[in-house]
Design a protein around this motif. Structure first.
Motif, short mmCIF file in Angstrom:
data_model
loop_
_atom_site.label_atom_id
_atom_site.label_comp_id
_atom_site.label_asym_id
_atom_site.label_seq_id
_atom_site.Cartn_x
_atom_site.Cartn_y
_atom_site.Cartn_z
N THR A 255 0.87 -1.17 0.00
CA THR A 255 0.00 0.00 0.00
C THR A 255 0.90 1.22 0.00
O THR A 255 1.65 1.46 0.95
CB THR A 255 -0.92 0.01 1.23
N MET A 256 0.84 1.97 -1.09
CA MET A 256 1.81 3.04 -1.30
C MET A 256 1.14 4.39 -1.50
O MET A 256 0.02 4.46 -2.03
CB MET A 256 2.69 2.71 -2.50
N ASP A 257 1.84 5.43 -1.09
CA ASP A 257 1.37 6.78 -1.39
C ASP A 257 1.92 7.19 -2.75
O ASP A 257 2.62 6.43 -3.42
CB ASP A 257 1.80 7.75 -0.28
N ASP A 258 1.58 8.40 -3.16
CA ASP A 258 1.99 8.86 -4.50
C ASP A 258 3.50 8.87 -4.66
O ASP A 258 4.03 8.54 -5.73
CB ASP A 258 1.42 10.26 -4.76
N ARG A 259 4.21 9.25 -3.60
CA ARG A 259 5.67 9.30 -3.68
C ARG A 259 6.24 7.92 -3.92
O ARG A 259 7.15 7.74 -4.75
CB ARG A 259 6.24 9.89 -2.39
N GLN A 260 5.72 6.92 -3.23
CA GLN A 260 6.21 5.56 -3.40
C GLN A 260 5.85 5.00 -4.77
O GLN A 260 6.64 4.27 -5.38
CB GLN A 260 5.65 4.66 -2.29
N ILE A 261 4.65 5.33 -5.26
CA ILE A 261 4.25 4.86 -6.59
C ILE A 261 5.16 5.44 -7.65
O ILE A 261 5.61 4.74 -8.58
CB ILE A 261 2.77 5.24 -6.86
N ASN A 262 5.48 6.72 -7.54
CA ASN A 262 6.41 7.34 -8.49
C ASN A 262 7.79 6.69 -8.39
O ASN A 262 8.47 6.49 -9.40
CB ASN A 262 6.51 8.84 -8.23
N ALA A 263 8.21 6.38 -7.15
CA ALA A 263 9.50 5.72 -6.95
C ALA A 263 9.51 4.34 -7.59
O ALA A 263 10.51 3.92 -8.18
CB ALA A 263 9.80 5.62 -5.46
N LEU A 264 8.39 3.62 -7.48
CA LEU A 264 8.29 2.30 -8.11
C LEU A 264 8.44 2.42 -9.62
O LEU A 264 9.15 1.62 -10.25
CB LEU A 264 6.95 1.66 -7.75
N ARG A 265 7.81 3.40 -10.20
CA ARG A 265 7.92 3.59 -11.65
C ARG A 265 9.37 3.83 -12.07
O ARG A 265 9.83 3.35 -13.11
CB ARG A 265 7.03 4.75 -12.09
N VAL A 266 10.09 4.59 -11.24
CA VAL A 266 11.51 4.85 -11.55
C VAL A 266 12.31 3.56 -11.44
O VAL A 266 13.18 3.29 -12.26
CB VAL A 266 12.07 5.93 -10.60
#
Length: 219
Positions: A96-107
């Motif tokens: 369960t991720m916030d927007d910052r973590q989701i963006n980090a996952l994409r990177v």
């Protein structure tokens, strides 16, 4: 002139030469001491200059090899040790991720054929084994580069003050930073990353009391 007078003159002249010789020797000793002092000062300055240069090279290496702090942004937000161990072992996991973590996952997935799934309404995303492997690789790469930089700090190869000023944010809890502490512990802890552990201890004992506001490198 009486023989005794000649002898007295010879003695006086010899004594004069002796005094001059002592004066010259003392002067030479003083010159030699000053030359030694200057040489030591020069060596010290050269050593300090080389340590500053080493610090700059380590900072450059960090910024070149770490393209952002995506793995840290992702994993440092995970509070469950078991979840972090699954990432280390490349096991499928639901996060369960916030927007910052989701963006980090994409990177972390950038450059692979994988894409981050669309999160559910609660922000949950299920990562496949392949996706977790990409995150694990990014995290280990991040820690290995940080360890190599802080190795120079630990062994006084690089200027400590410069390294501390640039990398103290790694453990700044007010900014959510802990240098992937749970991941490090799962991967072997202090034995696997001794320089990071030494810097963390130094942080806890000293640096945390300083004023904040240092910019993050690679962010």
């Amino acid at each position: 002139m009486a023989p005794s007078s000649v002898t007295d003159w010879i003695t006086a002249i010899a004594a004069s030469f002796g005094v001059v010789g002592l004066f010259y020797a003392a002067k030479q000793a003083k010159v030699a001491a000053e030359q030694t002092r200057l040489l030591k000062q020069q060596l010290h300055e050269d050593h300090e200059r080389s340590r500053r240069q080493a610090a700059l090279e380590l900072v450059w290496r960090f910024t070149e090899q770490i393209k952002g702090t995506s793995s840290a942004d992702l994993i440092e937000g995970i509070a469950e040790p078991n979840t972090v161990r699954k990432i280390l072992n490349c096991e499928p996991v639901e996060l369960t991720m916030d927007d910052r973590q989701i963006n980090a996952l994409r990177v972390c997935l950038k450059g692979t054929s994988l894409e981050a799934d669309t999160p559910t309404a609660s922000g949950a995303i299920t990562l496949s084994r392949e996706a977790v492997s990409a995150v694990q690789t990014a995290a280990l790469g991040y820690l290995n580069v940080v360890e190599s930089v802080l190795f120079g700090w630990q062994h006084n190869v690089a200027d400590k003050t410069m390294i501390e000023s640039q990398f103290e944010y790694l453990f700044d809890s007010t900014r959510g930073r802990n240098c992937l502490k749970l991941f490090r512990e799962a991967a072997g802890g202090d034995r696997a990353f001794p320089a990071i552990a030494a810097f963390e201890q130094h942080w806890n004992q000293n640096i945390h009391a300083r004023s904040r506001g240092k910019p993050e490198l690679g962010a």
